[in-house]
Design a protein around this motif. Structure first.
Motif, PDB file in Angstrom:
ATOM      1  N   HIS A  33       0.795  -1.230   0.000  1.00  0.00           N
ATOM      2  CA  HIS A  33       0.000   0.000   0.000  1.00  0.00           C
ATOM      3  C   HIS A  33       0.829   1.283   0.000  1.00  0.00           C
ATOM      4  N   ASP A  34       0.218   2.335  -0.534  1.00  0.00           N
ATOM      5  CA  ASP A  34       0.896   3.615  -0.728  1.00  0.00           C
ATOM      6  C   ASP A  34       1.506   4.155   0.562  1.00  0.00           C
ATOM      7  N   GLU A  39       2.319   0.595  -4.312  1.00  0.00           N
ATOM      8  CA  GLU A  39       1.615   1.331  -5.368  1.00  0.00           C
ATOM      9  C   GLU A  39       0.496   0.474  -5.947  1.00  0.00           C
ATOM     10  N   ALA A  40      -0.446   1.150  -6.595  1.00  0.00           N
ATOM     11  CA  ALA A  40      -1.632   0.471  -7.109  1.00  0.00           C
ATOM     12  C   ALA A  40      -1.279  -0.604  -8.135  1.00  0.00           C
ATOM     13  N   GLU A 227      -7.897   2.426   1.324  1.00  0.00           N
ATOM     14  CA  GLU A 227      -7.331   1.289   0.587  1.00  0.00           C
ATOM     15  C   GLU A 227      -6.498   0.397   1.499  1.00  0.00           C
ATOM     16  N   ASP A 234      -7.353   0.002  -5.946  1.00  0.00           N
ATOM     17  CA  ASP A 234      -7.414   1.409  -6.350  1.00  0.00           C
ATOM     18  C   ASP A 234      -8.893   1.764  -6.493  1.00  0.00           C
TER      19      ASP A 234
END
Length: 355
Positions: A33-34, A39-40, A227, A234
């Motif tokens: 996760h960010d 990243e997505a 998320e 996403d």
């Protein structure tokens, strides 16, 4: 019945993940996760692992806090959360026109709370599709306890590659589940494929609303928290969701963010400023204070060895989920209940239509 005690929370935490692997599993999950450097694109490539790790880790928390149906609902004044959840499930059954003899698919069914309620309400036969073995095992226990084994069943499978022949079901629905799909069009196309011609699909989808501004750091941070706290790849916008339904070949009958008609904010159970109720055990557990008490309890159980190492980090995910959802709800940038009713077009060559 739902497992609502602290010991059940501790014993179920981690699902089918070995207790000695809970800590490493939550660390691996976070790294997707960010907010932890992920990243997505990576989440999309590993969507099944993201969702499976998430639900193994958190299912006992959901059952402890929410009961058997892991979803929100629009609320009327004077209506309890439990009443609203049942009405929400009945609504989707009515929109689909479910009746005795129909064969229905629940896409991403969790432990089957909606599945059982909808089967009882409509007398339809409902198959729950789920890719998480722990949730299926728990859901089957609840089906047996409810005496619904002749009307309800589970199938293990990925909703991006469903293990059913074409034209199998008379109706399909999803309640806050297809938001885990890495590709909305691909997921909806699979639902389209397994529906008989002329038959309906309905779902409640998690979406960012038209108020979401991707250039606003506060909005982006809230989206990232949702998320991380909810196992999502996403979050799509309502416009993207609706277009995906059309691109999958469905005819859209109606589409609406039903949160707009909710007299009580959908996020109220999580937000004391919105009037979160402490008049029931579930109401208290869902409140911010209740979540802090649960976190402290889990911390003590982990320290005593009752709960596996890493449990506190899982509890932290739940707190992140609650905070992100409240932020998204307050600002109107997120909805968990974008409702779409659509149907697979009839086969004009054979005249196949609803029966």
């Amino acid at each position: 019945m739902s497992r609502t005690g602290a010991l059940h929370l501790a014993s179920g935490l981690g699902g089918l993940i070995g207790k000695e692997q809970v800590k490493s599993s939550v660390e691996q999950y976070e790294k997707y996760h960010d907010l932890h450097g992920g990243e997505a694109k990576s989440r999309a490539s590993n969507y099944a692992d993201v969702a499976n790790k998430y639900y193994d880790l958190v299912t006992s928390f959901y059952e402890y806090g929410w009961g058997e149906s892991f979803h929100f609902a629009n609320r009327w004044e004077g209506e309890t959360l439990r009443e609203s959840i049942k009405r929400y499930e009945h609504f989707i059954a009515l929109q689909l026109g479910l009746t005795d003899g129909m064969k229905v698919l629940d896409v991403g069914c969790g432990i089957g709370g909606p599945l059982r309620e909808i089967a009882r309400f409509s007398s339809a036969s409902v198959t729950g599709l789920n890719n998480n073995e722990y949730q299926i095992t728990r859901g089957q226990e609840l089906i047996d306890l409810a005496g619904l084994s002749k009307r309800c069943n589970f199938v293990k499978g990925d909703f991006m590659h469903m293990p059913f022949p074409d034209d199998t079901f008379d109706a399909a629905y999803a309640i806050e589940a297809t938001c885990h799909a890495p590709d909305a069009v691909g997921c909806y196309m699979e639902i389209h494929r397994v529906l008989r011609p002329g038959q309906p699909m309905a779902f409640y989808e998690w979406c960012m609303t038209e108020r979401f501004d991707p250039g606003n750091p506060r909005h982006v941070a809230a989206k990232a928290e949702i998320e991380l706290g909810n196992g999502l790849v996403d979050i799509r916008t309502t416009a993207q969701c609706l277009q995906a339904v059309k691109d999958a070949g469905f005819e859209v009958i109606s589409a609406k963010d039903v949160a707009e008609d909710s007299a009580v904010p959908w996020y109220q159970p999580l937000d004391p400023d919105a009037g979160a109720s402490w008049t029931s055990a579930n109401g208290f557990r869902l409140s911010r204070v209740g979540r802090l008490v649960t976190h402290a309890m889990v911390k003590a159980m982990e320290r005593l060895g009752v709960a596996p190492e890493g449990s506190v980090r899982v509890s932290g995910l739940m707190e992140t989920a609650g905070e992100g959802l409240v932020k998204g709800g307050r600002e109107g940038i997120f909805t968990p209940m974008f409702f779409v009713l659509a149907r697979k077009k009839p086969n004009l060559l054979t005249g196949t239509e609803n029966v």
